[in-house]
Design an enzyme around this catalytic site. Structure first.
Site, short mmCIF file in Angstrom:
data_model
loop_
_atom_site.label_atom_id
_atom_site.label_comp_id
_atom_site.label_asym_id
_atom_site.label_seq_id
_atom_site.Cartn_x
_atom_site.Cartn_y
_atom_site.Cartn_z
N HIS A 46 0.62 4.69 -3.13
CA HIS A 46 0.57 3.94 -4.39
C HIS A 46 0.98 4.87 -5.54
O HIS A 46 0.80 6.08 -5.45
CB HIS A 46 -0.84 3.39 -4.63
CG HIS A 46 -1.23 2.34 -3.65
ND1 HIS A 46 -2.00 2.62 -2.53
CD2 HIS A 46 -0.95 1.02 -3.60
CE1 HIS A 46 -2.16 1.50 -1.84
NE2 HIS A 46 -1.54 0.52 -2.46
N ASP A 52 -2.53 9.35 -2.54
CA ASP A 52 -2.29 8.91 -1.18
C ASP A 52 -0.81 8.89 -0.81
O ASP A 52 -0.45 8.53 0.30
CB ASP A 52 -2.91 7.53 -0.94
CG ASP A 52 -2.30 6.43 -1.83
OD1 ASP A 52 -1.40 6.74 -2.64
OD2 ASP A 52 -2.74 5.28 -1.70
N SER A 75 -1.66 -4.85 -4.53
CA SER A 75 -2.31 -3.62 -5.01
C SER A 75 -1.57 -2.99 -6.18
O SER A 75 -2.19 -2.33 -7.02
CB SER A 75 -2.41 -2.61 -3.87
OG SER A 75 -1.13 -2.32 -3.33
#
Length: 341
Positions: A249, A246, A81
């Site tokens: 990240h 969040d 990610s």
């Protein structure tokens, strides 16, 4: 853990990866189980702040530098990610876009960005990602950037297996003619919801894997840049500014800071960095070290580059440790032509 002991652990993990071993653990089994549970809980606690959607940043950057008859440079992102750019909402804020636009500015040539990174990927997914790249011989990249490792730690993947998959990916890409830069495992101890003592365990596990990744990648002809906490020393003072909605990240600023650390190495692999900056600078504590020692030194300071130097020495292969000066990368939306479907 001292630099020397970290080097010994990294060397053991890398040796196990090279020769088929698989039993070397990062930390005790009970501690890893607690770490896994804590990180997953942290993900649930913070995961509602951002969409799983990852902006599509693929396309052609630096269009203004186009010259008839001169092909664009090709940059490909692989990994998880972090490489994909999860956590931001605009394509220009992803690390791939930031690196592509920065590379175009340095090279004064357009850069075609392709991204095969997969959010949630572990190192064993690199085989699939590399196969996607090599399946199109007409679009083989000039340089690949790999960011991988965090999910290996949280899913209790044996570090020898992780390094084996990464080394194989680097070897296949180098054999195909691509330069390779690996952003090593980020520091999971920097995730805010993870509390002590598990934060310390997460940091230790992440650094051990990052050091072993460095040895595995460099021995296959790649270069590495330690991502550490992704954000450099400013993270401790500004964690909420440098993480995304969040808290897991990176934010746009966080990705830009990481891209600043990786961009000089990407440029150097293509011969685009000033020649005088390729020589070790003693004032910046740069120099030649056994690769395991260089790997251990690098993980302690985010943004440190390790590249192969000599194939053998008194303590095995040697590497060049460099602490390159960072170049600012814009977080504004860069001009690009989106990739055709």
């Amino acid at each position: 853990m001292t630099s020397m002991s970290r080097a010994r652990v990294a060397r053991r993990i890398a040796a196990g990866a090279a020769y088929g071993g698989g039993g070397i653990g990062l930390v005790g089994a009970a501690a890893v189980g607690l770490l896994l549970a804590e990180v997953r809980l942290a993900k649930r606690q913070v995961g509602n702040g951002s969409s799983p959607h990852v902006p599509n940043a693929q396309g052609l950057y630096g269009i203004a530098y186009a010259t008839p008859g001169e092909p664009a440079l090709r940059l490909t992102m692989l990994g998880d990610s972090t490489a994909a750019g999860q956590g931001v909402h605009r394509s220009g804020q992803t690390p791939g876009a930031l690196l592509a636009s920065g590379l175009a500015a340095v090279a004064e040539r357009p850069v075609e960005l392709r991204n095969v990174a997969n959010p949630g990927a572990r190192s064993d997914d690199l085989d699939r990602q590399v196969a996607l790249i090599l399946a199109d011989p007409g679009r083989l990249p000039d340089v690949c950037v790999i960011m991988i490792g965090a999910n290996d730690v949280t899913h209790r993947i044996a570090p020898t297996q992780s390094v084996r998959h990464l080394a194989a990916a680097v070897r296949r890409l180098r054999t195909a003619g691509a330069e390779v830069v690996v952003g090593t495992c980020p520091d999971l101890g920097s995730i805010e919801p993870v509390q002590q003592p598990l934060r310390w365990l997460a940091r230790r596990a992440s650094r051990q894997l990052a050091a072993a990744q460095t040895i595995g990648a460099v021995e296959q002809g790649g270069r590495t840049v330690s991502l550490g906490d992704l954000l450099g020393p400013e993270f401790a003072a500004n964690p909420r500014e440098l993480f995304g909605p969040d808290n897991y990240h990176p934010s746009a600023e966080g990705y830009a800071t990481a891209a600043m650390a990786v961009l000089p190495t990407v440029c150097a692999t293509l011969g685009l960095w000033p020649a005088e900056e390729e020589r070790p600078d003693v004032s910046r504590r740069e120099g030649f070290l056994p690769v395991a020692r260089a790997a251990a030194e690098a993980v302690a300071e985010p943004g440190t580059e390790v590249t192969a130097a000599m194939p053998t020495g008194p303590k095995g292969p040697w590497a060049l440790l460099k602490r390159r000066k960072r170049r600012r990368v814009s977080v504004t939306e860069p001009e690009r032509t989106p990739a055709q479907p």
